[in-house]
Scaffold this motif. Structure first.
Motif, PDB file in Angstrom:
ATOM      1  N   THR A 106     -73.760 -68.910   0.016  1.00  0.00           N
ATOM      2  CA  THR A 106     -73.447 -68.273   1.292  1.00  0.00           C
ATOM      3  C   THR A 106     -73.185 -69.309   2.370  1.00  0.00           C
ATOM      4  O   THR A 106     -72.248 -69.174   3.176  1.00  0.00           O
ATOM      5  CB  THR A 106     -74.594 -67.345   1.719  1.00  0.00           C
ATOM      6  N   THR A 107     -73.987 -70.363   2.403  1.00  0.00           N
ATOM      7  CA  THR A 107     -73.784 -71.412   3.398  1.00  0.00           C
ATOM      8  C   THR A 107     -72.429 -72.079   3.222  1.00  0.00           C
ATOM      9  O   THR A 107     -71.717 -72.353   4.198  1.00  0.00           O
ATOM     10  CB  THR A 107     -74.907 -72.459   3.300  1.00  0.00           C
ATOM     11  N   ALA A 108     -72.043 -72.344   1.984  1.00  0.00           N
ATOM     12  CA  ALA A 108     -70.733 -72.941   1.723  1.00  0.00           C
ATOM     13  C   ALA A 108     -69.615 -72.003   2.162  1.00  0.00           C
ATOM     14  O   ALA A 108     -68.593 -72.445   2.718  1.00  0.00           O
ATOM     15  CB  ALA A 108     -70.595 -73.274   0.238  1.00  0.00           C
ATOM     16  N   ALA A 109     -69.796 -70.700   1.937  1.00  0.00           N
ATOM     17  CA  ALA A 109     -68.776 -69.736   2.364  1.00  0.00           C
ATOM     18  C   ALA A 109     -68.667 -69.689   3.880  1.00  0.00           C
ATOM     19  O   ALA A 109     -67.559 -69.548   4.428  1.00  0.00           O
ATOM     20  CB  ALA A 109     -69.112 -68.350   1.807  1.00  0.00           C
ATOM     21  N   VAL A 110     -69.798 -69.817   4.573  1.00  0.00           N
ATOM     22  CA  VAL A 110     -69.779 -69.791   6.036  1.00  0.00           C
ATOM     23  C   VAL A 110     -69.076 -71.037   6.579  1.00  0.00           C
ATOM     24  O   VAL A 110     -68.352 -70.969   7.584  1.00  0.00           O
ATOM     25  CB  VAL A 110     -71.199 -69.667   6.594  1.00  0.00           C
ATOM     26  N   VAL A 111     -69.286 -72.180   5.943  1.00  0.00           N
ATOM     27  CA  VAL A 111     -68.565 -73.392   6.360  1.00  0.00           C
ATOM     28  C   VAL A 111     -67.065 -73.197   6.200  1.00  0.00           C
ATOM     29  O   VAL A 111     -66.268 -73.585   7.070  1.00  0.00           O
ATOM     30  CB  VAL A 111     -69.061 -74.607   5.552  1.00  0.00           C
ATOM     31  N   TRP A 112     -66.667 -72.596   5.104  1.00  0.00           N
ATOM     32  CA  TRP A 112     -65.246 -72.310   4.870  1.00  0.00           C
ATOM     33  C   TRP A 112     -64.715 -71.358   5.927  1.00  0.00           C
ATOM     34  O   TRP A 112     -63.612 -71.534   6.461  1.00  0.00           O
ATOM     35  CB  TRP A 112     -65.096 -71.724   3.459  1.00  0.00           C
ATOM     36  N   LEU A 113     -65.502 -70.324   6.260  1.00  0.00           N
ATOM     37  CA  LEU A 113     -65.094 -69.373   7.289  1.00  0.00           C
ATOM     38  C   LEU A 113     -64.985 -70.058   8.648  1.00  0.00           C
ATOM     39  O   LEU A 113     -64.065 -69.767   9.428  1.00  0.00           O
ATOM     40  CB  LEU A 113     -66.094 -68.216   7.344  1.00  0.00           C
ATOM     41  N   THR A 114     -65.909 -70.964   8.956  1.00  0.00           N
ATOM     42  CA  THR A 114     -65.864 -71.676  10.236  1.00  0.00           C
ATOM     43  C   THR A 114     -64.594 -72.504  10.352  1.00  0.00           C
ATOM     44  O   THR A 114     -63.976 -72.582  11.426  1.00  0.00           O
ATOM     45  CB  THR A 114     -67.095 -72.576  10.383  1.00  0.00           C
ATOM     46  N   ALA A 115     -64.194 -73.135   9.260  1.00  0.00           N
ATOM     47  CA  ALA A 115     -62.938 -73.879   9.271  1.00  0.00           C
ATOM     48  C   ALA A 115     -61.764 -72.947   9.541  1.00  0.00           C
ATOM     49  O   ALA A 115     -60.830 -73.304  10.280  1.00  0.00           O
ATOM     50  CB  ALA A 115     -62.754 -74.603   7.944  1.00  0.00           C
ATOM     51  N   ALA A 116     -61.802 -71.750   8.979  1.00  0.00           N
ATOM     52  CA  ALA A 116     -60.726 -70.789   9.212  1.00  0.00           C
ATOM     53  C   ALA A 116     -60.701 -70.340  10.666  1.00  0.00           C
ATOM     54  O   ALA A 116     -59.623 -70.152  11.249  1.00  0.00           O
ATOM     55  CB  ALA A 116     -60.899 -69.582   8.287  1.00  0.00           C
ATOM     56  N   VAL A 117     -61.874 -70.157  11.261  1.00  0.00           N
ATOM     57  CA  VAL A 117     -61.942 -69.792  12.679  1.00  0.00           C
ATOM     58  C   VAL A 117     -61.332 -70.900  13.535  1.00  0.00           C
ATOM     59  O   VAL A 117     -60.567 -70.636  14.475  1.00  0.00           O
ATOM     60  CB  VAL A 117     -63.396 -69.504  13.092  1.00  0.00           C
ATOM     61  N   GLY A 118     -61.678 -72.148  13.230  1.00  0.00           N
ATOM     62  CA  GLY A 118     -61.103 -73.266  13.968  1.00  0.00           C
ATOM     63  C   GLY A 118     -59.593 -73.338  13.802  1.00  0.00           C
ATOM     64  O   GLY A 118     -58.857 -73.621  14.769  1.00  0.00           O
ATOM     65  N   MET A 119     -59.106 -73.072  12.603  1.00  0.00           N
ATOM     66  CA  MET A 119     -57.661 -73.085  12.372  1.00  0.00           C
ATOM     67  C   MET A 119     -56.968 -71.992  13.175  1.00  0.00           C
ATOM     68  O   MET A 119     -55.899 -72.213  13.761  1.00  0.00           O
ATOM     69  CB  MET A 119     -57.371 -72.904  10.884  1.00  0.00           C
ATOM     70  N   ALA A 120     -57.581 -70.802  13.225  1.00  0.00           N
ATOM     71  CA  ALA A 120     -56.985 -69.707  13.985  1.00  0.00           C
ATOM     72  C   ALA A 120     -56.935 -70.041  15.467  1.00  0.00           C
ATOM     73  O   ALA A 120     -55.936 -69.771  16.149  1.00  0.00           O
ATOM     74  CB  ALA A 120     -57.766 -68.421  13.754  1.00  0.00           C
ATOM     75  N   ALA A 121     -58.019 -70.639  15.976  1.00  0.00           N
ATOM     76  CA  ALA A 121     -58.028 -71.021  17.389  1.00  0.00           C
ATOM     77  C   ALA A 121     -56.977 -72.088  17.668  1.00  0.00           C
ATOM     78  O   ALA A 121     -56.255 -72.024  18.666  1.00  0.00           O
ATOM     79  CB  ALA A 121     -59.418 -71.516  17.779  1.00  0.00           C
ATOM     80  N   GLY A 122     -56.869 -73.076  16.785  1.00  0.00           N
ATOM     81  CA  GLY A 122     -55.882 -74.123  16.972  1.00  0.00           C
ATOM     82  C   GLY A 122     -54.467 -73.637  16.815  1.00  0.00           C
ATOM     83  O   GLY A 122     -53.530 -74.222  17.384  1.00  0.00           O
ATOM     84  N   ALA A 123     -54.266 -72.573  16.059  1.00  0.00           N
ATOM     85  CA  ALA A 123     -52.926 -72.026  15.853  1.00  0.00           C
ATOM     86  C   ALA A 123     -52.498 -71.116  16.991  1.00  0.00           C
ATOM     87  O   ALA A 123     -51.391 -70.566  16.956  1.00  0.00           O
ATOM     88  CB  ALA A 123     -52.872 -71.265  14.530  1.00  0.00           C
ATOM     89  N   GLY A 124     -53.366 -70.932  17.985  1.00  0.00           N
ATOM     90  CA  GLY A 124     -53.023 -70.047  19.088  1.00  0.00           C
ATOM     91  C   GLY A 124     -53.214 -68.587  18.767  1.00  0.00           C
ATOM     92  O   GLY A 124     -52.488 -67.736  19.292  1.00  0.00           O
ATOM     93  N   LEU A 125     -54.197 -68.285  17.908  1.00  0.00           N
ATOM     94  CA  LEU A 125     -54.496 -66.897  17.524  1.00  0.00           C
ATOM     95  C   LEU A 125     -55.930 -66.562  17.930  1.00  0.00           C
ATOM     96  O   LEU A 125     -56.809 -66.379  17.077  1.00  0.00           O
ATOM     97  CB  LEU A 125     -54.311 -66.718  16.014  1.00  0.00           C
ATOM     98  N   PRO A 126     -56.208 -66.492  19.226  1.00  0.00           N
ATOM     99  CA  PRO A 126     -57.586 -66.299  19.683  1.00  0.00           C
ATOM    100  C   PRO A 126     -58.173 -64.957  19.275  1.00  0.00           C
ATOM    101  O   PRO A 126     -59.381 -64.853  19.025  1.00  0.00           O
ATOM    102  CB  PRO A 126     -57.478 -66.427  21.209  1.00  0.00           C
ATOM    103  N   VAL A 127     -57.356 -63.907  19.234  1.00  0.00           N
ATOM    104  CA  VAL A 127     -57.871 -62.589  18.859  1.00  0.00           C
ATOM    105  C   VAL A 127     -58.388 -62.605  17.426  1.00  0.00           C
ATOM    106  O   VAL A 127     -59.468 -62.065  17.123  1.00  0.00           O
ATOM    107  CB  VAL A 127     -56.782 -61.516  19.037  1.00  0.00           C
ATOM    108  N   LEU A 128     -57.635 -63.242  16.531  1.00  0.00           N
ATOM    109  CA  LEU A 128     -58.092 -63.339  15.143  1.00  0.00           C
ATOM    110  C   LEU A 128     -59.354 -64.190  15.034  1.00  0.00           C
ATOM    111  O   LEU A 128     -60.268 -63.855  14.272  1.00  0.00           O
ATOM    112  CB  LEU A 128     -56.983 -63.932  14.276  1.00  0.00           C
ATOM    113  N   ALA A 129     -59.415 -65.290  15.779  1.00  0.00           N
ATOM    114  CA  ALA A 129     -60.597 -66.143  15.737  1.00  0.00           C
ATOM    115  C   ALA A 129     -61.834 -65.383  16.214  1.00  0.00           C
ATOM    116  O   ALA A 129     -62.907 -65.478  15.604  1.00  0.00           O
ATOM    117  CB  ALA A 129     -60.375 -67.388  16.596  1.00  0.00           C
TER     118      ALA A 129
END
Length: 243
Positions: A106-129
């Motif tokens: 679960t911890t590894a999955a959360v780290v992966w999800l956190t990276a996805a959140v950062g990618m969404a924010a960096g891509a200019g997709l704040p609603v998705l993040a």
């Protein structure tokens, strides 16, 4: 003027700073939840993962604008795509197997999800993040109690009755085996049987201990492991007995 504008990378304005700030805040929120639960990857790890993912995303989008030209064609998704595979190294380091118990998934999955959140924010997709961050808290806070109520779930505490020979330190070994296999002992109660043979020289009585255990694996594996211990006569759960 045109050549000067081509030689300077774009993407260094307040909009990008805001995207980085959003990634920092959302990643820190996820990491705080992990820190409060005392997981191996906590506040700092998740914050850095999400923050760095957002920066890499921005670099992938804007970092090569100064080399663009008639003969240079860039794919802005190539650098960002490496985050997905690269984060696997961190996730793999968080997963470990101790005997038959697997920890850290679960911890590894959360780290992966956190990276996805950062990618969404960096891509200019704040609603998705924001939506994915909210989904994280929904899963972490609500799904665990729900899973514990499902029939047959490994999260449901299960009672075990262990019969063993008294005076040989078997109970200590039983508890060590439980914790070693990743089970938490929630309750413990002993009941020493009265046996007329106890008056015979050298005879050791039989003690019954009732354990309430909870773990990530089926309790049948624990019952089988305890039944193999020296001095244990029988291990019984609500449905079966292993002798």
């Amino acid at each position: 003027m045109v050549l000067a504008s081509l030689s300077e990378p774009t993407g260094q304005g307040w909009a990008q700073i805001g995207e980085l700030a959003l990634a920092l805040a959302l990643s820190a929120a996820i990491g705080l939840e992990r820190e409060l639960r005392q997981k191996s990857a906590g506040l700092r790890t998740h914050t850095l993962v999400g923050f760095a993912a957002a920066l890499i995303m921005l670099v992938s989008k804007y970092g090569f604008t100064d080399v663009l030209g008639p003969r240079v064609i860039l794919d802005p998704s190539r650098v960002a795509a490496q985050i997905v595979s690269g984060i696997g190294f961190i996730g793999g380091g968080l997963i470990f197997v101790r005997r038959d118990a697997v920890r850290g998934l679960t911890t590894a999955a959360v780290v992966w999800l956190t990276a996805a959140v950062g990618m969404a924010a960096g891509a200019g997709l704040p609603v998705l993040a924001l939506a994915v961050t909210a989904g994280h808290f929904l899963v972490m806070l609500c799904f665990a109690p729900l899973a514990a109520r499902l029939p047959g779930s490994t999260r449901v505490p299960v009672g075990l009755k262990v019969d063993y020979t008294d005076g040989r330190g078997v109970l200590r070994t039983v508890l060590e085996r439980c914790t070693g296999l990743g089970y938490a002992v929630l309750e413990l109660a002993t009941d020493q049987r009265h046996d007329p043979r106890e008056e015979e020289p050298g005879y050791r009585g039989v003690v019954s201990v009732r354990l309430l255990v909870q773990g990530q694996q089926p309790v049948a594996q624990l019952a089988a492991a305890l039944s193999e211990l020296d001095g244990v006569h029988a291990v019984s759960s609500m449905r079966e007995t292993v002798e």
